[in-house]
Design a protein around this motif. Sequence first.
Motif, mmCIF file in Angstrom:
data_model
loop_
_atom_site.group_PDB
_atom_site.id
_atom_site.type_symbol
_atom_site.label_atom_id
_atom_site.label_comp_id
_atom_site.label_asym_id
_atom_site.label_seq_id
_atom_site.Cartn_x
_atom_site.Cartn_y
_atom_site.Cartn_z
ATOM 1 N N SER A 18 1.388 -4.785 16.947
ATOM 2 C CA SER A 18 0.315 -5.760 17.522
ATOM 3 C C SER A 18 0.921 -6.566 18.658
ATOM 4 N N GLU A 19 2.293 -6.813 18.303
ATOM 5 C CA GLU A 19 3.228 -7.404 19.536
ATOM 6 C C GLU A 19 3.342 -6.209 20.767
ATOM 7 N N GLU A 20 3.387 -5.283 20.063
ATOM 8 C CA GLU A 20 3.942 -4.125 20.835
ATOM 9 C C GLU A 20 2.693 -4.014 21.795
ATOM 10 N N ASN A 21 1.364 -3.781 21.376
ATOM 11 C CA ASN A 21 0.342 -3.561 21.522
ATOM 12 C C ASN A 21 0.155 -5.144 22.986
ATOM 13 N N TYR A 22 0.206 -5.805 22.240
ATOM 14 C CA TYR A 22 -0.390 -7.359 23.689
ATOM 15 C C TYR A 22 0.453 -6.951 25.155
ATOM 16 N N ILE A 23 1.607 -7.002 24.441
ATOM 17 C CA ILE A 23 2.865 -6.521 25.287
ATOM 18 C C ILE A 23 2.649 -5.819 26.723
ATOM 19 N N LYS A 24 2.368 -4.272 26.099
ATOM 20 C CA LYS A 24 2.209 -3.066 26.930
ATOM 21 C C LYS A 24 1.124 -3.454 27.329
ATOM 22 N N ASN A 25 -0.279 -4.215 26.802
ATOM 23 C CA ASN A 25 -1.298 -4.233 27.511
ATOM 24 C C ASN A 25 -0.885 -4.926 28.438
ATOM 25 N N ILE A 26 -0.389 -6.448 28.844
ATOM 26 C CA ILE A 26 -0.216 -7.374 29.827
ATOM 27 C C ILE A 26 0.576 -6.384 30.887
ATOM 28 N N TYR A 27 1.288 -5.917 30.722
ATOM 29 C CA TYR A 27 1.892 -5.231 31.457
ATOM 30 C C TYR A 27 1.091 -4.417 32.169
ATOM 31 N N HIS A 28 0.254 -3.534 31.513
ATOM 32 C CA HIS A 28 -0.785 -2.521 32.367
ATOM 33 C C HIS A 28 -1.486 -3.457 33.336
ATOM 34 N N LEU A 29 -2.043 -4.652 32.965
ATOM 35 C CA LEU A 29 -2.877 -5.325 33.583
ATOM 36 C C LEU A 29 -2.185 -5.668 34.999
ATOM 37 N N GLN A 30 -0.892 -6.722 34.519
ATOM 38 C CA GLN A 30 0.096 -7.459 35.567
ATOM 39 C C GLN A 30 -0.290 -6.175 36.768
ATOM 40 N N GLN A 31 -0.100 -4.900 36.816
ATOM 41 C CA GLN A 31 -0.449 -3.894 37.999
ATOM 42 C C GLN A 31 -0.939 -4.082 38.623
ATOM 43 N N SER B 81 -2.949 -7.495 38.856
ATOM 44 C CA SER B 81 -2.917 -8.974 39.155
ATOM 45 C C SER B 81 -2.070 -8.665 38.440
ATOM 46 N N GLU B 82 -1.069 -10.120 39.646
ATOM 47 C CA GLU B 82 0.107 -11.042 38.872
ATOM 48 C C GLU B 82 0.040 -11.491 38.094
ATOM 49 N N LEU B 83 -1.209 -12.665 37.971
ATOM 50 C CA LEU B 83 -1.623 -13.014 36.604
ATOM 51 C C LEU B 83 -1.830 -12.634 35.918
ATOM 52 N N VAL B 84 -1.866 -12.812 34.225
ATOM 53 C CA VAL B 84 -3.008 -12.141 33.717
ATOM 54 C C VAL B 84 -3.774 -13.267 32.719
ATOM 55 N N ASN B 85 -5.559 -13.111 33.292
ATOM 56 C CA ASN B 85 -6.664 -14.129 31.922
ATOM 57 C C ASN B 85 -6.006 -14.084 30.578
ATOM 58 N N THR B 86 -6.248 -14.385 30.094
ATOM 59 C CA THR B 86 -6.509 -15.016 28.542
ATOM 60 C C THR B 86 -7.627 -13.610 28.170
ATOM 61 N N ASN B 87 -9.297 -13.362 29.263
ATOM 62 C CA ASN B 87 -10.165 -13.114 28.884
ATOM 63 C C ASN B 87 -9.861 -12.147 28.953
ATOM 64 N N SER B 88 -9.268 -11.073 30.497
ATOM 65 C CA SER B 88 -8.811 -9.979 30.722
ATOM 66 C C SER B 88 -8.287 -9.370 30.131
ATOM 67 N N LEU B 89 -7.568 -9.938 29.211
ATOM 68 C CA LEU B 89 -6.825 -9.394 28.244
ATOM 69 C C LEU B 89 -7.826 -9.115 26.973
ATOM 70 N N ALA B 90 -8.755 -10.521 25.873
ATOM 71 C CA ALA B 90 -9.288 -9.786 25.696
ATOM 72 C C ALA B 90 -9.903 -8.721 25.184
ATOM 73 N N ASN B 91 -10.645 -8.896 26.794
ATOM 74 C CA ASN B 91 -11.266 -7.461 27.097
ATOM 75 C C ASN B 91 -10.629 -6.018 26.856
ATOM 76 N N GLU B 92 -9.547 -5.675 26.725
ATOM 77 C CA GLU B 92 -8.511 -4.762 26.985
ATOM 78 C C GLU B 92 -8.005 -4.490 25.891
ATOM 79 N N LEU B 93 -7.625 -5.498 24.733
ATOM 80 C CA LEU B 93 -7.909 -5.423 23.858
ATOM 81 C C LEU B 93 -8.849 -5.339 22.592
#
Length: 76
Positions: free
Chosen positions: A6-19, A21-33
């Motif tokens: 689960s932690e790895e999934n979050y880290i990986k998705n944050i990494y991709h979202l950062q590509q 936009s520099e800052l990632v928000n909770t909602n965009s990560l929640a949608n992604e996951l």
Amino acid sequence: MKFSVSEENYIKNIYHLQQQSELVNTNSLANELHTKPASVTDMLKKLQIKNLLDYEKYKGFRLSTKGNKVAINIVR
């Protein structure tokens, strides 16, 4: 350091979202996951304790230098 799947999934998705936009928000990560923002917040707290995230109140978060290294290892 060992991370849960689960932690790895979050880290990986944050990494991709950062590509996009520099800052990632909770909602965009929640949608992604496909999960609730509250669940994302709980995990972000855990990742922050492990020094994997830099958080800016009301703006979002990004992987720290350590978090980026972990993400690159996961993505490979």
